[in-house]
Design an enzyme around this catalytic site. Structure first.
Site, PDB file in Angstrom:
ATOM      1  N   GLY A  53       0.861  -1.172   0.000  1.00 56.39           N
ATOM      2  CA  GLY A  53       0.000   0.000   0.000  1.00 56.39           C
ATOM      3  C   GLY A  53       0.895   1.218   0.000  1.00 56.39           C
ATOM      4  O   GLY A  53       1.998   1.171   0.535  1.00 56.39           O
ATOM      5  N   THR A  54       0.474   2.299  -0.640  1.00 58.92           N
ATOM      6  CA  THR A  54       1.403   3.410  -0.807  1.00 58.92           C
ATOM      7  C   THR A  54       1.158   4.584   0.136  1.00 58.92           C
ATOM      8  O   THR A  54       1.599   4.523   1.271  1.00 58.92           O
ATOM      9  CB  THR A  54       1.485   3.809  -2.271  1.00 58.92           C
ATOM     10  OG1 THR A  54       0.171   3.899  -2.797  1.00 58.92           O
ATOM     11  CG2 THR A  54       2.236   2.762  -3.057  1.00 58.92           C
ATOM     12  N   THR A  55       0.433   5.614  -0.274  1.00 56.08           N
ATOM     13  CA  THR A  55       0.426   6.813   0.563  1.00 56.08           C
ATOM     14  C   THR A  55      -0.863   7.007   1.356  1.00 56.08           C
ATOM     15  O   THR A  55      -1.946   7.011   0.778  1.00 56.08           O
ATOM     16  CB  THR A  55       0.664   8.058  -0.314  1.00 56.08           C
ATOM     17  OG1 THR A  55       1.793   7.799  -1.137  1.00 56.08           O
ATOM     18  CG2 THR A  55       0.917   9.283   0.532  1.00 56.08           C
ATOM     19  N   GLY A 188       4.177   5.928   3.906  1.00 54.21           N
ATOM     20  CA  GLY A 188       4.099   5.230   2.626  1.00 54.21           C
ATOM     21  C   GLY A 188       5.052   5.839   1.615  1.00 54.21           C
ATOM     22  O   GLY A 188       5.732   6.832   1.903  1.00 54.21           O
ATOM     23  N   ALA A 228       4.169   5.173  -7.440  1.00 58.23           N
ATOM     24  CA  ALA A 228       3.406   4.108  -6.784  1.00 58.23           C
ATOM     25  C   ALA A 228       2.148   4.619  -6.087  1.00 58.23           C
ATOM     26  O   ALA A 228       1.357   3.845  -5.582  1.00 58.23           O
ATOM     27  CB  ALA A 228       4.292   3.380  -5.776  1.00 58.23           C
TER      28      ALA A 228
END
Lengths: 275, 232
Positions: A53-55, A188, A228
Site C-alpha cells: 500500500g502506498t500513501t 508510505g 506508486a
C-alpha cells in the site's frame, strides 16, 4: 480401552480453565494459535510476497481529525490493485490507515477492530483513545519478525479523544514505537511529497472542507511525484478515501465532495501554470 | 474402612436440580420480548453489574441466577462469537450455534461438577432480512441442566416468575411498538412475588436489539431514555 473413556472431551470453550482476560489477541494466542501467522524461524525474505500500500495521511482540523489514503497497491513495479481500501474505521471514534505490506496490514486493521470491540463488550466500556493507540503498538510489535523479513506494516492511527474533546493522531515504527504527531503526518512511498505539501499549507484553524481540500491536494502532489501512489483515476472514476473522526463518531466523506475538492485543486494548479 | 454411600443417579440429578432451582428463584425475573422493530430485554437491576450484554452484531445475552457464573458465560459467548467472526465472516456468527455451545457447556457442568451452575440464560438474535435462511428472529433459553428451549415472541426467566410469566403470556401481542413492549415488561416485573409494585425506571436494566441500527444492533438504554419511553 479404559483410557479412551477416561479422557475428558476437549472442548475449546470450557466453563473452567479458559482464558479470562479482555484481550482478543491473547485469546487467539491462547485458544487458536493456528489462526496467527507464524514466521518464527523461517529463513525466507519476503519482499514480493505481499503487495504494497502506498500513501496515506492524517491531519487535525477544528472539530476532529481526518484520515485519507489513495487506492493503489503495487507489487514490484506493477499494479496489484487500483481500488484497495487503506483507511479503516476501527471503532466509532478511531480510524487506522495502512501503508506497507498490504496483506499483514489489512489483517492488522481487522484484528484491531475486533480487539477494540471485544474489549468494549467484555468490559462494558470502550478503551480510551490512548489505550487504543497502545493496543495497535502491541500488534505492530508482534509483527516484528515479519517486518524483519520485509513485510513491514506502517500505519497511521487517529481518533477523537472524548476525554479531551480533540482529534489526535499517531505514527508508528516497526518495533512498536509510537509517536503522537501534533498537526499532521503521512506514511508510505509518497509520504515525503504529501508531507511537504501539507507543511506548506497546513494551519491549525482548518475547518472541515479546507481539511478535505488539503488532503486531496497532498495526495495529488504525492501521486504526481511518486509513481506508486494512485491519485485520482478519472477514467475509472476512482477517488481517494477520506474518513473524518469527530465528537459524534466516524464518517465517510462522500465521493461527490471529494470530486469537488479535486476539481478545485486541479483548477488552482492550472491557474498557477498558465500565468 | 468407611464405605462411600451409594447415591442413585436419579437422586443425584434431582438434588442438583433442586439446588440450582432454589438458587435461581432467589433472584429477580428477566423478560425478553420481540417487538415490531427488534427485541427488548428488560430486568429489574438497579446495580451497575449488568445481567444483559452484547455478544455480537445481532446477538444479545441475558442471564439470571449467580452473577459470577452467568457473567462468565457471557464472556465465553463473546470469545466464541469473536473467534468465529474472525475465522469466517461476521455473518457466520449465529445464535443457534451459540445456544448449542451454551447448552453443552452448562450440561457438562451439571453432569460432572459437584455443584451445578445456578443460572438460566437467554440468547436472542435479531433476524437478518438479507439472509433468507436467517430472516426471522431467534430466541433460546438454556436452563441450569443444559436443556435448551426454542421460543417465539417472548421469554421469562429467573425469579419466582409464575405471576410475571402469566402476565406476559396473557398480554403479549405480535408487532407491539417499543413503548408497548417496555410498558408490558415493566408492568410484568412489578407483579413478581418477591418484587415491588412501584418499580422506578432507574432500577430497570433495558437493552435492545434494534433492527434499524447499522452494524451492531445491540444498544443499552440509559435511565432517562427508559423514563421517556415509559411516560410517552
Amino acid at each position: 480401552m479404559a483410557t479412551r473413556f477416561r479422557r475428558r472431551t476437549k472442548l475449546r470453550f470450557r466453563f473452567n480453565g479458559g482464558y479470562l482476560g479482555s484481550s482478543f489477541n491473547e485469546l487467539l494466542n491462547d485458544q487458536c494459535p493456528e489462526l496467527r501467522p507464524d514466521f518464527k524461524g523461517s529463513e525466507l525474505s519476503a519482499p514480493f510476497l505481499s503487495s504494497e500500500g502506498t500513501t496515506v495521511l492524517a491531519l487535525r482540523y477544528e472539530g476532529g481529525v481526518l484520515v485519507a489514503g489513495d487506492r493503489l497497491a503495487t507489487i514490484g513495479h506493477q499494479v496489484a490493485s487500483r481500488e484497495i481500501d487503506k483507511v479503516y474505521a476501527t471503532d466509532l471514534h478511531s480510524v487506522m490507515a495502512i501503508a506497507g505490506a498490504a496483506g499483514p496490514a489489512i489483517e492488522m486493521a481487522r484484528l484491531l477492530r475486533i480487539q477494540l470491540e471485544h474489549y468494549e463488550k467484555i468490559e462494558g466500556a470502550p478503551l480510551e483513545l490512548e489505550g487504543k493507540a497502545n493496543t495497535l503498538a502491541q500488534l505492530i510489535k508482534q509483527n516484528l519478525p515479519m517486518a524483519m523479513q520485509g513485510l513491514v506494516v506502517v500505519p497511521v492511527f487517529a481518533g477523537f479523544d472524548l476525554r479531551r474533546s480533540i482529534g489526535r493522531l499517531w505514527r508508528y515504527e516497526p518495533t512498536g514505537g509510537r509517536y503522537e504527531e501534533r498537526d499532521f503526518d503521512s506514511v508510505g512511498s509518497g509520504s515525503i511529497f504529501a508531507r511537504e505539501s501539507l507543511k506548506k499549507s497546513y494551519r491549525r484553524d482548518l475547518n472541515r472542507s479546507l481539511a478535505i481540500n488539503l488532503a486531496i491536494e497532498a495526495l495529488t502532489d504525492a501521486a504526481d511525484e511518486d509513481r506508486a501512489t494512485g491519485g485520482v483515476d478519472l477514467v475509472r472514476g476512482i477517488f481517494p478515501l477520506i474518513k473524518l473522526c469527530e465528537q459524534q463518531g466516524t464518517e465517510d466523506v462522500e465521493e461527490e465532495e471529494i470530486r469537488e475538492a479535486y476539481d478545485r485543486v486541479v483548477a488552482s494548479q492550472r491557474l498557477r501554470l498558465s500565468r | 474402612m468407611s464405605m462411600p454411600f451409594y447415591v442413585s443417579p436419579e437422586q443425584m440429578t434431582q438434588d442438583k436440580a433442586e439446588f440450582a432451582r432454589k438458587g435461581i428463584a432467589r433472584g429477580r425475573s428477566l423478560i425478553t420480548l420481540e417487538y415490531d422493530e427488534g427485541i427488548l430485554l428488560v430486568a429489574e437491576n438497579p446495580l451497575n453489574l449488568s445481567k444483559i450484554g452484547e455478544i455480537y452484531d445481532r446477538i444479545g445475552f441475558a442471564g439470571v441466577g449467580k452473577y459470577s457464573e452467568f457473567d462468565r458465560l457471557r464472556q465465553l459467548g463473546i470469545q466464541y462469537a469473536d473467534i468465529q467472526g474472525f475465522r469466517f465472516s461476521r455473518e457466520d456468527v449465529r445464535a443457534k450455534a451459540l445456544a448449542n455451545l451454551y447448552s453443552q457447556m452448562i450440561g457438562d457442568e451439571f453432569n460432572r461438577a459437584i455443584k451445578p451452575l445456578e443460572v438460566e440464560i437467554v440468547v436472542a438474535e435479531i433476524g437478518d432480512p438479507e439472509s433468507p435462511a436467517h430472516s426471522a428472529n431467534a430466541l433460546y433459553n438454556v436452563n441450569f441442566d443444559g436443556s435448551i428451549l426454542e421460543l417465539e415472541g417472548f421469554s421469562v426467566i429467573g425469579g419466582a416468575n409464575d405471576n410475571v410469566k402469566r402476565h406476559v403470556e396473557v398480554n403479549y401481542q405480535e408487532n407491539m411498538t417499543l413503548e408497548t413492549a417496555l410498558e408490558l415488561g415493566h408492568d410484568a416485573l412489578q407483579r413478581a412475588e418477591n418484587g415491588t409494585s412501584d418499580l422506578p425506571p432507574e432500577s430497570l436494566e433495558v437493552c435492545l436489539l434494534d433492527r434499524s441500527r447499522t452494524g451492531r444492533k445491540f444498544i443499552r438504554l440509559t435511565s432517562p431514555d427508559v423514563k421517556e419511553i415509559l411516560t410517552k
